[in-house]
Scaffold this active site. Structure first.
Site, short mmCIF file in Angstrom:
data_model
loop_
_atom_site.label_atom_id
_atom_site.label_comp_id
_atom_site.label_asym_id
_atom_site.label_seq_id
_atom_site.Cartn_x
_atom_site.Cartn_y
_atom_site.Cartn_z
N HIS A 197 1.17 -1.58 -5.98
CA HIS A 197 -0.24 -1.57 -5.57
C HIS A 197 -1.16 -2.27 -6.56
O HIS A 197 -2.30 -2.60 -6.23
CB HIS A 197 -0.71 -0.14 -5.25
CG HIS A 197 -1.10 0.68 -6.43
ND1 HIS A 197 -0.28 1.63 -6.98
CD2 HIS A 197 -2.23 0.69 -7.16
CE1 HIS A 197 -0.91 2.19 -8.01
NE2 HIS A 197 -2.10 1.63 -8.13
N ASP B 43 6.34 2.02 -4.13
CA ASP B 43 5.30 1.45 -5.00
C ASP B 43 5.92 0.97 -6.32
O ASP B 43 5.75 1.58 -7.37
CB ASP B 43 4.22 2.51 -5.25
CG ASP B 43 2.96 1.92 -5.85
OD1 ASP B 43 2.87 0.68 -5.96
OD2 ASP B 43 2.06 2.72 -6.21
N SER C 150 -2.06 3.27 -13.61
CA SER C 150 -1.10 2.83 -12.60
C SER C 150 -0.15 1.78 -13.15
O SER C 150 -0.55 0.90 -13.90
CB SER C 150 -1.83 2.21 -11.42
OG SER C 150 -2.39 3.22 -10.64
N GLY C 151 1.11 1.89 -12.74
CA GLY C 151 2.12 0.92 -13.16
C GLY C 151 2.75 1.28 -14.49
O GLY C 151 3.80 0.76 -14.86
#
Ligand code: 4AZ
Length: 364
Positions: free
Chosen positions: A173, A218, A314-315
């Site tokens: 994402h 994701d 995120s990530g």
């Protein structure tokens, strides 16, 4: 005389079976806690057979006697090698342990996955006292050597994790509407500005089954344009085997430059926090995520709220150490209902599910 092709096959087979035997030997020995890893460096034809060289790495403290440890290692190794069954017979008596030139040893050491070498007594005391408070604490360069910042037009967007000299793993994402590698860079070191190292991005691989706005699958892989030379403060994390399971309720660590409160300010210094793994049945309860957690996801945090990942994390990695203090990538920060709310723990991409997919794209 063995044909060249046959030799290659035997050497390859010896490589994997011997590595496994050495690993088992020390796992089952009195040195189990001190043993870190074994890496076969070279298996090569020799005057009367095949010569195998391995780098064995152990933790030892100032109170250990080097010589006593060396003798013990040699004894255990010889005993273990007697049980070796593989394509070749081993002359156990010919095995010797010797010192290695420091430069070479350091390079090999930095190549071992998941090691945190900056752990001085002082910094351990610091992190454990803060862990009791349960909040965030600032990291220093080298504390989380696999952490990277992914930046779009030089602005931090997401976290990522180093899994080899050239590959990072992150969340799909992060690249929504922004999948052109030319605009992305990756930086390393605890501070966004100035970073200790910067690399441009060559390729971005988004999982084929990821479809925004659904959070499933994701995961993305990011290839750097030029490899990073591993140092004690920049190197790869360990990837779990597909079959590896992580018990629930164990502690794990999340790190990132994400928001400090929901939609709040972002730090320049890498932050770390301790969370607990939550089982998917609990996380799928009606008052939690009501069935939204798929087999590709994993929850971590606290049902009472508080400590959590947030926008900008995120990530990035969710990691846990094994008994030998080698750190494994368990999850990738993916989503959640805001940050730190009761009954809304962080949701992470389950790395074991994608282990074979990672190999299929990167050969790692
Ligand atoms: C985000 O928007 C995000 N609390 C990341 C993690 C979490 C929530 C949101 C988990 O990137």
């Amino acid at each position: 005389v063995i044909a060249a092709q046959e030799t290659k096959k035997i050497v390859r087979k010896t490589h994997s079976t011997l590595n496994g035997r050495i690993d088992k030997t020390f796992h089952n020995s009195i040195l189990r806690k001190k043993y870190i890893s074994s890496r076969l460096i070279r298996v090569s034809p020799d005057a009367d057979g095949v010569m195998a060289e391995a780098l064995l790495t152990f933790w030892f403290s100032a109170t250990d006697s080097r010589e006593a440890l060396r003798e013990r290692i040699e004894r255990i190794l010889r005993r273990g090698l007697k049980k070796y069954t593989g394509p070749l017979r081993i002359n156990v008596r010919s095995s010797t342990i010797s010192n290695m030139d420091a430069k070479r040893a350091e390079a090999l050491f930095n190549d071992i996955c998941g090691l945190r070498q900056n752990r001085t007594v002082k910094s351990m005391a610091k992190s454990s006292s803060l862990r009791i408070v349960g909040g965030l604490s600032s990291a220093e360069t080298g504390d989380w050597p696999w952490q990277a910042s992914l930046q779009y037009n030089n602005i931090h967007r997401c976290g990522a994790t180093l899994i080899s000299n050239t590959w990072l793993v992150s969340a799909a994402h992060c690249f929504r509407d922004m999948s052109h590698p030319e605009k992305w860079t990756a930086t390393f070191g605890a501070h966004l500005k100035p970073p200790s190292l910067k690399r441009s991005v060559k390729t971005i691989i988004i999982h084929e089954k990821y479809h925004y706005p659904i959070h499933d699958y994701d995961i993305a892989l990011v290839q750097l344009s030029k490899q990073v030379e591993f140092t004690s403060s920049i190197h790869r994390v360990c990837l779990p085997e597909p079959s590896q399971t992580f018990p629930y309720n164990i502690f794990a660590v999340i790190t990132g430059w994400g928001a400090l409160t929901n939609d709040g300010p972002t730090p320049n210094t890498l932050q770390e926090a301790t969370v607990k793994l939550i089982d998917s049945d609990t996380c799928n309860r009606e008052e939690v995520y009501d069935g939204d957690i798929t087999p590709r996801m994993l929850c971590a945090g606290y049902l009472e709220g508080g400590v959590d990942a947030c926008q900008g994390d995120s990530g990035g990695p969710l990691v846990t150490p094994d008994s030998r203090l080698m750190w494994y990538l368990v999850g990738i920060v993916s989503w959640g209902d805001e940050c730190g709310k009761p009954n809304k723990p962080g949701v992470y991409t389950r790395v074991t599910y994608f282990r074979d997919w990672i190999t299929s794209k990167t050969d790692i």
